[in-house]
Write an enzyme that holds these catalytic residues in place. Structure first.
Site, PDB file in Angstrom:
ATOM      1  CG  ASP A  79      -0.282  -0.325   2.718  1.00 13.64           C
ATOM      2  OD1 ASP A  79       1.031  -0.310   2.651  1.00 13.64           O
ATOM      3  OD2 ASP A  79      -1.105  -0.954   3.494  1.00 13.64           O
TER       4      ASP A  79
ATOM      5  CG  ASN B 123      -8.778  -0.757  11.785  1.00  7.84           C
ATOM      6  OD1 ASN B 123      -7.810  -1.414  11.371  1.00  7.84           O
ATOM      7  ND2 ASN B 123      -9.315   0.107  11.014  1.00  7.84           N
TER       8      ASN B 123
ATOM      9  CG  HIS C  20      -5.791  -2.064   8.677  1.00  3.17           C
ATOM     10  ND1 HIS C  20      -5.891  -0.572   9.094  1.00  3.17           N
ATOM     11  CD2 HIS C  20      -4.310  -2.264   8.738  1.00  3.17           C
ATOM     12  CE1 HIS C  20      -4.418  -0.165   9.017  1.00  3.17           C
ATOM     13  NE2 HIS C  20      -3.858  -1.053   9.043  1.00  3.17           N
TER      14      HIS C  20
HETATM   15  C1  GLP Z   1      -0.407   0.290   8.680  1.00  6.83           C
HETATM   16  C2  GLP Z   1      -0.117  -0.544   7.233  1.00  6.83           C
HETATM   17  C3  GLP Z   1      -0.050  -2.130   7.409  1.00  6.83           C
HETATM   18  C4  GLP Z   1       0.259  -2.554   8.642  1.00  6.83           C
HETATM   19  C5  GLP Z   1      -0.250  -1.980   9.654  1.00  6.83           C
HETATM   20  C6  GLP Z   1       0.259  -2.206  11.079  1.00  6.83           C
HETATM   21  O1  GLP Z   1      -1.113   1.114   8.457  1.00  6.83           O
HETATM   22  N1  GLP Z   1      -1.150  -0.193   6.089  1.00  6.83           N
HETATM   23  O2  GLP Z   1       0.370  -2.581   6.264  1.00  6.83           O
HETATM   24  O3  GLP Z   1       0.614  -3.723   8.798  1.00  6.83           O
HETATM   25  O4  GLP Z   1      -0.769  -0.606   9.693  1.00  6.83           O
HETATM   26  O5  GLP Z   1       1.365  -1.124  11.366  1.00  6.83           O
HETATM   27  P1  GLP Z   1       2.324  -1.270  12.775  1.00  6.83           P
HETATM   28  O6  GLP Z   1       3.177  -2.426  12.695  1.00  6.83           O
HETATM   29  O7  GLP Z   1       3.119  -0.228  12.708  1.00  6.83           O
HETATM   30  O8  GLP Z   1       1.527  -1.503  13.891  1.00  6.83           O
END
Ligand code: GLP
Length: 237
Positions: free
Chosen positions: A59, A128, A130
């Site tokens: 992304d 959340n 995702h």
């Molecule tokens: C982000 C990215 C995801 C990532 C997730 C967790 O927003 N779009 O690909 O895996 O959130 O992020 P973090 O590892 O900083 O908790």
């Protein structure tokens, strides 16, 4: 944990696999371990491995240019492309500054297909539920697209934008659940107590659109790598 994931990525690179790569704080120790592993290789072996490198990131924020340090392209440049001196173009990422983000999402999806799909998809977990930026509610059949980020996600990622959720871009381009689930293998990496409950919902409650990561339960080759804090709410029979 990071060393284990780095080993998996290294093995995949040795097989000239198409990698699906992720960003986020969870991946920083993973990429550090991968850099350490790869740069310890004899130079010719490293050159051969990097010569086969093909990866697609999940992304990118809409509106951030490749050279913007807050973009995911900037993150990947700092974490992997720069230190490993990867040639431009082998590490693919959606163009956050494309004039038509919807068209860019379609182009990116087609590029993944043209590469034969993803062999090994690395995933983090949003607070959340995702994956990539597939925000809830989300079916298992979504394709790469441009979408609005939820307030929860902008809050989660505010630290990279001076702590201000309003400074986090409002939209992103993300590979969809369909492309993620089509990967031949999926490696979900989750760390920290803050993710314990959402990880339990993702893995141990019936799959549902409110927890996009829960669709991964349908994947035949899912490996989940967690630390003790993230695993705290899981029930093992
Ligand atoms: C982000 C990215 C995801 C990532 C997730 C967790 O927003 N779009 O690909 O895996 O959130 O992020 P973090 O590892 O900083 O908790």
């Amino acid at each position: 944990m990071a060393a284990h994931v780095a080993k998996r990525l290294h093995q995949a690179l040795e097989q000239a696999a198409v990698l699906g790569l992720a960003t986020g704080r969870t991946m920083e120790p993973v990429y550090a371990a991968l850099r350490q592993r790869l740069t310890a290789l004899p130079p010719r072996q490293l050159a051969l491995l990097l010569g086969h490198w093909r990866s697609f990131n999940l992304d990118e924020y809409v509106g951030l240019a490749k050279d913007d340090p807050q973009s995911f392209a900037g993150f990947m440049q700092r974490q992997l492309a720069g230190p490993l001196q990867l040639p431009g173009g082998c590490l693919q990422i959606p163009d956050g500054c494309a004039p038509d983000p919807e068209a860019e999402a379609r182009r990116y999806s087609a590029a993944v297909m043209a590469a034969g799909g993803i062999d090994l998809q690395l995933l983090g977990l949003g607070s959340n539920g995702h994956v990539g930026f597939n925000e809830p509610p989300c079916s298992a059949a979504e394709l790469c697209r441009c979408l609005a980020l939820s307030p929860a996600t902008r809050e989660q990622n505010a630290a990279s934008f001076g702590g201000d959720p309003a400074a986090v871009p409002e939209r992103a381009i993300t590979l969809g659940t369909a492309e993620i689930l089509a990967a031949r293998r999926v490696l979900l990496v989750v760390t920290g107590a803050a993710k314990a409950q959402i990880l339990r919902r993702a893995l141990q409650e019936p799959p549902c659109p409110e927890v996009p990561a829960s669709w991964l339960q349908h994947h035949p080759q899912l490996e989940v790598v967690v630390d003790q804090d993230a695993a705290a709410a899981l029930e093992f029979s």
